[in-house]
Design a protein around this motif. Sequence first.
Motif, short mmCIF file in Angstrom:
data_model
loop_
_atom_site.label_atom_id
_atom_site.label_comp_id
_atom_site.label_asym_id
_atom_site.label_seq_id
_atom_site.Cartn_x
_atom_site.Cartn_y
_atom_site.Cartn_z
N TRP A 18 0.84 -1.20 0.00
CA TRP A 18 0.00 0.00 0.00
C TRP A 18 0.88 1.24 0.00
O TRP A 18 0.67 2.16 -0.79
CB TRP A 18 -0.92 -0.03 1.21
CG TRP A 18 -2.01 1.00 1.22
CD1 TRP A 18 -3.32 0.80 0.88
CD2 TRP A 18 -1.92 2.39 1.61
NE1 TRP A 18 -4.04 1.97 1.02
CE2 TRP A 18 -3.20 2.96 1.46
CE3 TRP A 18 -0.88 3.19 2.06
CZ2 TRP A 18 -3.47 4.29 1.76
CZ3 TRP A 18 -1.13 4.53 2.34
CH2 TRP A 18 -2.41 5.07 2.20
N ARG A 22 1.14 3.88 -3.08
CA ARG A 22 0.74 5.26 -2.82
C ARG A 22 1.90 6.23 -3.06
O ARG A 22 1.72 7.31 -3.63
CB ARG A 22 0.22 5.40 -1.39
CG ARG A 22 -1.21 4.98 -1.20
CD ARG A 22 -2.19 6.03 -1.70
NE ARG A 22 -3.55 5.66 -1.36
CZ ARG A 22 -4.41 5.05 -2.17
NH1 ARG A 22 -4.02 4.73 -3.39
NH2 ARG A 22 -5.63 4.76 -1.78
N GLU A 25 2.36 6.79 -6.60
CA GLU A 25 1.12 7.23 -7.23
C GLU A 25 0.65 6.25 -8.30
O GLU A 25 0.21 6.64 -9.39
CB GLU A 25 1.29 8.65 -7.81
CG GLU A 25 1.64 9.68 -6.74
CD GLU A 25 1.80 11.08 -7.28
OE1 GLU A 25 1.99 11.23 -8.52
OE2 GLU A 25 1.74 12.04 -6.49
N ALA A 192 2.91 8.98 2.31
CA ALA A 192 2.18 7.72 2.20
C ALA A 192 2.14 6.98 3.53
O ALA A 192 1.11 6.39 3.90
CB ALA A 192 2.79 6.83 1.12
N GLN A 195 -0.20 8.80 5.89
CA GLN A 195 -1.60 8.54 5.56
C GLN A 195 -2.05 7.19 6.09
O GLN A 195 -3.13 7.05 6.65
CB GLN A 195 -1.81 8.61 4.05
CG GLN A 195 -3.28 8.44 3.63
CD GLN A 195 -4.16 9.52 4.19
OE1 GLN A 195 -3.96 10.70 3.89
NE2 GLN A 195 -5.15 9.16 5.01
N TRP A 196 -1.21 6.16 5.90
CA TRP A 196 -1.54 4.83 6.43
C TRP A 196 -1.73 4.90 7.95
O TRP A 196 -2.70 4.36 8.49
CB TRP A 196 -0.45 3.83 6.06
CG TRP A 196 -0.67 2.46 6.66
CD1 TRP A 196 -0.37 2.06 7.93
CD2 TRP A 196 -1.26 1.34 6.02
NE1 TRP A 196 -0.73 0.75 8.12
CE2 TRP A 196 -1.28 0.27 6.96
CE3 TRP A 196 -1.76 1.10 4.74
CZ2 TRP A 196 -1.78 -0.99 6.66
CZ3 TRP A 196 -2.27 -0.17 4.43
CH2 TRP A 196 -2.28 -1.19 5.39
#
Length: 220
Positions: A18, A22, A25, A192, A195-196
Motif C-alpha cells: 500500500w 501510494r 502514485e 504515504a 496517511q496509512w
Amino acid sequence: MTLLIGNKNYSSWSMRPWVLMRHFEIPFTERTLRLGSAEFYAVLAPITPTQTVPVLMDGSLVVPDSLAIAEFMAECDGQHRVWPADATQRARARVLCASIHAGFQTLREHMPMNIEASLPGMGWSVAVQRDIDRICALWDAALQSSGGPFLFGTFGAVDAFCAPICARFRTYAPRLPDAAAAYAQRVLELPAVRQWCDDARAEHDFIAAGEPYRLQPDWT
C-alpha cells in the motif's frame, strides 16, 4: 487494480505494498477486510489458498504476496523506481528486502504492529534486542553505502518493507542508534506512511488477537 488489505492498525504485511503504491502514485482501489472476520475468509478463500493479505488483483491476475506485488509493480512501472537502477545495488536491495520479508520472527511475535497504541518497553527481551540490533546494522550498512537519505538513496521497495518496523519502533520505543532512529523517523514522515498511520488511528477497531499486552488484567 484492487489491493485487498487487513486492518491498517495491525496488518504489517498489507502496509508494505500500500505504501509503495501510494508513494509512487500507482492507481489502485483498496478493500479492507477485517482480520479474522467471516468476511475475511469468505472473500479470500476463492482467491488464494493461503487466505492471507495483501492480495493484488489486476483483471484475472491474482498476486497474493507483498514481495511479489513489489516485483509486479517494478515490472509495470519500468522506470527502476521500485528498485535501484544499478544492477549491483538492485541485487543488494532485493537481498535486504527478502531478509525483512522472511526474517525477524521474534520481533514480529513480541512487538506486533499496533500503530495507534503506545507501549514503550513492552515485548522487549534479549532475543528481541538481537533482532533489533541486526535490523539496525543492516540499515546502517545500506545507508553508509548509499549516502541516504533512504536505504538505497531514494525511496524504494525495501523502505516500504521497513515501514512496519519503523511503526513498531515508535509503538514500543526500544533504544535505537542515532542513525537508525533518524532513518525510522524519515520513513514515518513520508506522506504515504503518514496517511496509512492516520487511517490506522481512525479505525477504532480493537482486535483481541493483535493485542498481547492491552488484554492483560493489570494493563493501565
